[in-house]
Design a protein around this motif. Structure first.
Motif, short mmCIF file in Angstrom:
data_model
loop_
_atom_site.label_atom_id
_atom_site.label_comp_id
_atom_site.label_asym_id
_atom_site.label_seq_id
_atom_site.Cartn_x
_atom_site.Cartn_y
_atom_site.Cartn_z
N ARG A 89 7.95 -16.64 -0.33
CA ARG A 89 9.33 -17.47 0.30
C ARG A 89 9.37 -18.35 -0.61
NH1 ARG A 89 12.09 -14.48 2.76
NH2 ARG A 89 13.04 -16.44 3.14
N ARG A 90 8.73 -18.68 -2.24
CA ARG A 90 9.74 -20.02 -3.29
C ARG A 90 9.55 -18.88 -4.60
NH1 ARG A 90 10.81 -24.37 -1.81
NH2 ARG A 90 10.28 -25.52 -3.47
N VAL A 91 9.11 -17.75 -4.27
CA VAL A 91 9.44 -17.62 -6.19
C VAL A 91 10.25 -16.28 -5.84
CG1 VAL A 91 7.79 -15.34 -7.41
CG2 VAL A 91 6.06 -17.43 -6.54
N ASP A 92 11.41 -16.76 -6.62
CA ASP A 92 12.41 -15.82 -5.81
C ASP A 92 12.27 -14.54 -7.79
OD1 ASP A 92 14.84 -14.48 -5.93
OD2 ASP A 92 15.77 -15.99 -6.41
N SER A 93 12.05 -13.57 -7.72
CA SER A 93 11.79 -12.77 -8.50
C SER A 93 11.58 -11.25 -8.22
CB SER A 93 10.89 -12.95 -9.62
OG SER A 93 9.35 -13.01 -8.89
N PRO A 94 11.13 -10.48 -8.41
CA PRO A 94 11.30 -8.71 -8.59
C PRO A 94 9.25 -9.05 -7.92
CG PRO A 94 12.82 -9.22 -10.46
CD PRO A 94 11.80 -10.08 -10.27
N LEU A 95 8.27 -9.75 -8.55
CA LEU A 95 7.58 -10.14 -7.72
C LEU A 95 7.26 -10.06 -6.38
CD1 LEU A 95 4.17 -10.36 -8.70
CD2 LEU A 95 4.09 -13.00 -9.08
N ARG A 96 7.83 -10.56 -5.61
CA ARG A 96 8.47 -10.94 -3.97
C ARG A 96 8.05 -8.80 -3.16
NH1 ARG A 96 12.84 -13.90 -1.28
NH2 ARG A 96 12.23 -15.62 -2.27
N ASN A 97 9.11 -8.85 -4.33
CA ASN A 97 9.23 -7.80 -3.41
C ASN A 97 7.60 -7.01 -3.25
OD1 ASN A 97 11.92 -7.29 -2.58
ND2 ASN A 97 12.67 -6.98 -4.25
N PHE A 98 7.51 -6.62 -4.84
CA PHE A 98 5.84 -6.03 -5.27
C PHE A 98 5.18 -6.62 -3.96
CE2 PHE A 98 1.68 -6.15 -7.27
CZ PHE A 98 1.61 -4.39 -7.51
N VAL A 99 4.98 -7.39 -4.74
CA VAL A 99 3.60 -7.75 -3.59
C VAL A 99 4.27 -7.73 -1.85
CG1 VAL A 99 1.85 -10.58 -2.60
CG2 VAL A 99 2.97 -10.34 -4.67
N ASN A 104 1.96 -4.34 2.45
CA ASN A 104 2.47 -3.41 3.48
C ASN A 104 1.27 -2.04 3.19
OD1 ASN A 104 3.54 -1.92 5.13
ND2 ASN A 104 5.50 -1.26 4.29
N MET A 105 1.06 -1.44 2.01
CA MET A 105 0.33 0.21 2.28
C MET A 105 -1.19 -1.34 2.34
SD MET A 105 -0.95 1.79 -1.56
CE MET A 105 -1.16 -0.22 -2.41
N THR A 106 -1.26 -1.62 1.69
CA THR A 106 -2.73 -2.50 2.08
C THR A 106 -3.07 -2.80 3.30
OG1 THR A 106 -2.82 -4.49 1.25
CG2 THR A 106 -3.45 -3.17 -0.66
N SER A 107 -2.12 -2.95 4.26
CA SER A 107 -2.96 -3.09 5.73
C SER A 107 -3.04 -1.50 6.48
CB SER A 107 -1.14 -3.77 6.51
OG SER A 107 -0.79 -2.92 6.13
N ASN A 108 -2.53 -0.62 6.31
CA ASN A 108 -2.68 0.36 6.41
C ASN A 108 -4.39 1.05 5.70
OD1 ASN A 108 -1.37 0.27 8.00
ND2 ASN A 108 0.47 0.97 6.61
#
Length: 281
Positions: A89-99, A104-108
């Protein structure tokens, strides 16, 4: 008025498929398990199955290990997920969307692939295990022990925790922090009196979901230990499949114990939620 009644009937009609699905796949199996848990082949209707469970050190150990692994992996998972969600929430960069997409992928990513990956990395001859031994950091590590399973469970708890907690931080407004700072509150005081009370319902709810996720995990621990580790899902599956002995009634009783544990956790969760709500007010 007629249009309002038609809207209510239409809503009820749309609810019918969900109600049927819920009854057939949720209520009916639970009732079947409850009925079979109080039946035995010899004595008919009785509580002998529960007597066998709570008088057997073997099954009591399965309950204890299931609770310990689920509890510790949920605690570690929610702590790491909370820190990770707050950082996102504190990071405003494309890294947020990637993580977020990665979580979402690794939860499955569980079951046999996850067990195989951990064997390659942290098994007796795993790459990370060998590197840590050569560096002198560890002398030995057993992935197939309780500690190893806690690490394994924590891995698949973290992505789920991040996905559940990430939206909860939207409730924390930045102007609250600024107002608290102007009034002389430091970081600890902000989290003690504002941040944590606001996040408490989400934290408790996430913890319960993580606990249920760990208590019911079967495929991963079975693939890792080939069914030789004594936890409740393994014992239930063994009694149903007849690997050692076939006793579906005893398996039903163990399943009822598992459901009772989750019910107890849910009740405690609701009580804590009510208490936190009154305290926050």
């Amino acid at each position: 008025m007629n249009s309002l009644n038609r809207g209510k009937w239409l809503a009820l009609l749309c609810l019918v498929p969900f109600a049927l699905f819920f009854i057939v796949f949720e209520i009916a199996p639970l009732v079947w398990v409850l009925i079979n848990s109080v039946q035995t082949e010899d004595a008919g209707w009785s509580l002998d199955n529960f007597t066998r469970i709570f008088s057997s050190k073997f099954y009591l150990q399965a309950i204890q290990l299931s609770l310990e692994i689920s509890f510790y992996s949920s605690i570690f998972g929610i702590v790491i997920a909370t820190l990770g969600s707050y950082s996102l929430r504190r990071v405003d960069s494309p890294l947020r969307n990637f993580v977020t997409a990665f979580a979402n992928m690794t939860s499955n990513f569980a079951g046999v692939p996850l067990a195989f990956a951990f064997i390659i990395l942290l098994g007796f001859n795993g790459s990370i295990t060998i590197m840590l031994k050569q560096a002198g950091i560890i002398e030995d590590f057993n992935l197939y022990s309780k500690t190893g399973l806690i690490i394994l469970y924590t891995y698949f708890q973290i992505p789920l925790g991040v996905l559940l907690l990430y939206p909860a931080f939207d409730a924390l407004r930045e102007d609250w922090r600024e107002s608290a700072s102007l009034l002389g509150a430091n970081g600890w005081q902000f989290w003690r009196h504002i941040g944590l009370p606001v996040l408490t319902p989400a934290l408790l709810g996430t913890f319960v979901i993580l606990l249920a996720n760990a208590l019911g995990a079967y495929a991963t621990v079975y693939a890792l230990t080939t069914g030789n580790f004594n936890v409740l899902p393994i014992r239930i599956a063994g009694l149903v499949s007849g690997d050692v002995s076939l006793d579906p009634n005893l398996a039903s009783a163990l399943a009822v114990v598992l459901v009772a544990l989750m019910t107890l956790v849910t009740v405690v969760h609701q009580l804590l939620l009510k208490r936190s709500y009154h305290v926050s007010r």
